[in-house]
Write an enzyme that holds these catalytic residues in place. Structure first.
Site, short mmCIF file in Angstrom:
data_model
loop_
_atom_site.label_atom_id
_atom_site.label_comp_id
_atom_site.label_asym_id
_atom_site.label_seq_id
_atom_site.Cartn_x
_atom_site.Cartn_y
_atom_site.Cartn_z
N GLU A 264 -23.31 -97.95 4.85
CA GLU A 264 -23.77 -97.75 6.23
C GLU A 264 -23.65 -98.98 7.12
OE1 GLU A 264 -27.68 -96.07 6.40
OE2 GLU A 264 -27.20 -94.41 5.08
N GLU B 245 -25.84 -90.16 -0.18
CA GLU B 245 -27.30 -90.17 0.02
C GLU B 245 -27.70 -88.95 0.82
OE1 GLU B 245 -29.11 -93.61 1.86
OE2 GLU B 245 -27.84 -94.97 0.71
#
Ligand code: FCB
Length: 462
Positions: A175, A370
């Site tokens: 991320e 995730e």
């Protein structure tokens, strides 16, 4: 590799493709603790969390889940849950604590962990950067400095040299949107800077770090190269309104495309080039950089999904600090159920994001690296009946299955997270685990969701 078709049986059972990879994810700073053990030096998260007012309750990751010492029991727990793949991250300041060479004792921990995983029949997936930059590098500019990207290659090489004989899957970054925009623009994450120019410069250096490390890992023989970005579906109540549609495009650009196009297409999105150029320090984006970022094709695209995004145009507004350049955009509060993070729940947006990514970036196998939710879990009579989490996971898995039926090349799903852990700016207040952690005793207690997920993984269906 051709994909074996997913099926929807008449009974309503959704069968995932054969070979679908199931597992859980964690990150070093969130679970390891032992922040001064075996030669580790401080990371930006030690500094940030140690600064009053930054993290809820003044919590830090100094002890966290004590996974650094308890990893054998945690791996045994994963084995009992039938986990197939385990995605964890490596703490940079354990491996390269200073300016000099590799800290062998720091690497020893991951060596032992990988041995334990392999012995338990669990596929290890390494993430090289999940936000814990050495503070010494931040002191010299952190991600606003290109030298940090070059140092990242040393990290990738050192870890691969030690673990490459047993680890197949290598993820460069987790991320980068959070590392850059939350770290350098809104200041909600370490290093807590509030400077849009620094944030865009950090974006570029993170992407360069990916490109350089991907090339190094590939030539070192890494079997499966990957990169993880956070995705969302950006929508507006009135998509026919031109200004609203432009607001969608801008936020989609800053959240999704800015972190997908360079890696997968080797160029920045055309509509963001001016915005980038206006912000980054002169000379930041060098000739050839965009090609370099995308030069080494990845084998697996990791996507993290939590929530949708709803916007519309608002002339003369103030930019959302998380998205510099969005003065003309209003972020709306969708009328949806919420998790304990106050994040809206919308499984359909996951399906849309997967279908959209597979359509716009064809040819790259994807994995949900995730997905999960925090709820206010309670231990009652030795049990956590986390029905809301089960519902969240079930609906999102159904959405993932729909995306596969719609043609998305989705190869796996990792739940966030194995354990309750240090949830960044929120400290220990938000619990995302399938397994409850009592932070006073470090006792682990699998929640009802763990038993539920075990059955999903075992049957390869939901
Ligand atoms: C993601 C992070 C992960 C975790 C979840 C809830 O953005 O990658 O570490 O904190 O959010």
């Amino acid at each position: 590799m051709t994909q074996i078709q997913a099926e929807q049986a008449p009974s309503g059972v959704r069968q995932f493709p054969q070979g679908f990879r199931w597992g859980v994810a964690t990150a070093a700073y969130q679970i390891e603790g032992a922040t001064d053990a075996d030669g580790r030096t401080p990371s930006i998260w030690d500094t940030f969390a140690g600064t009053p007012g930054r993290v809820f309750g003044g919590h830090t990751g100094a002890v966290a889940c004590d996974h650094y010492r308890r990893y054998p029991a945690d791996v045994a727990l994963m084995r009992d849950l039938g986990i197939g793949s385990y995605r964890f991250s490596v703490s940079w300041p354990r491996v390269l604590p200073g300016d000099g060479g590799v800290n062998a004792r720091g690497l020893d921990f991951y060596d032992r962990l990988v041995d334990e995983l392999v012995a338990a029949g669990i596929h290890p997936m390494v993430t090289l950067y999940h936000w814990d930059l050495p503070q010494s590098l931040e002191d010299r500019g952190g991600w606003t400095s290109r030298a940090t990207a070059e140092r990242f290659v040393d990290l990738a090489t050192a870890v691969h040299d030690r673990l490459g004989d047993r680890v197949q899957t290598w993820t460069t970054l987790n991320e980068p949107w959070c590392s850059s925009f939350l770290g350098y623009a809104s200041g909600e994450h370490a290093p807590g800077r509030r400077d849009p120019a620094a944030a865009f410069t950090a974006v570029h250096h993170l992407l360069v770090a990916h490109g350089l490390a991907a090339a190094a890992l590939r030539s070192a023989g890494a079997a499966e190269l990957s990169y993880t970005t956070i995705v969302t579906s950006v929508t507006t109540p009135d998509p026919d309104d031109e200004a609203d549609a432009a607001a969608v495009r801008l936020v989609d650009g800053l959240h999704n495309r800015l972190f997908l196009d360079p890696v997968l297409l080797g160029r920045y999105p055309a509509d963001l080039v001016d915005l980038m150029a206006r912000h980054v320090a002169p000379g930041t984006i060098r000739d050839g950089d965009e090609a370099l970022i995308g030069a080494t094709p990845i084998d697996l695209l990791g996507l993290n999904y939590y929530q949708p995004t709803l916007v519309r145009a608002r002339p003369d507004g103030v930019a959302n600090p998380q998205f510099p350049g969005t003065e003309g955009v209003e972020f709306l509060r969708a009328d949806l159920p919420r998790t304990h993070m106050d994040w809206p729940v919308d499984a359909g947006a996951l399906r849309d994001a997967l279908v959209r990514v597979s359509r716009d970036y064809p040819g790259v196998p994807m994995m949900i690296t995730e997905n999960g939710a925090a709820y206010e879990d309670r231990v009652e009579d030795g049990r956590v009946a986390d029905v809301e989490r089960i519902e969240y996971l079930r609906t999102h898995l159904e959405a993932a299955h729909e995306a596969i039926l719609a043609g998305a090349d989705l190869r796996g799903y990792l739940a966030w997270s194995l354990l309750d852990n240090f949830e960044w700016a929120y400290g220990y207040d938000k619990r995302f685990g399938l397994v409850h952690v009592d932070y006073r005793t470090q006792e682990r207690l699998p929640k009802d969701s763990a038993a539920w997920y075990r059955a999903v993984m075992a049957s390869n269906s939901v």
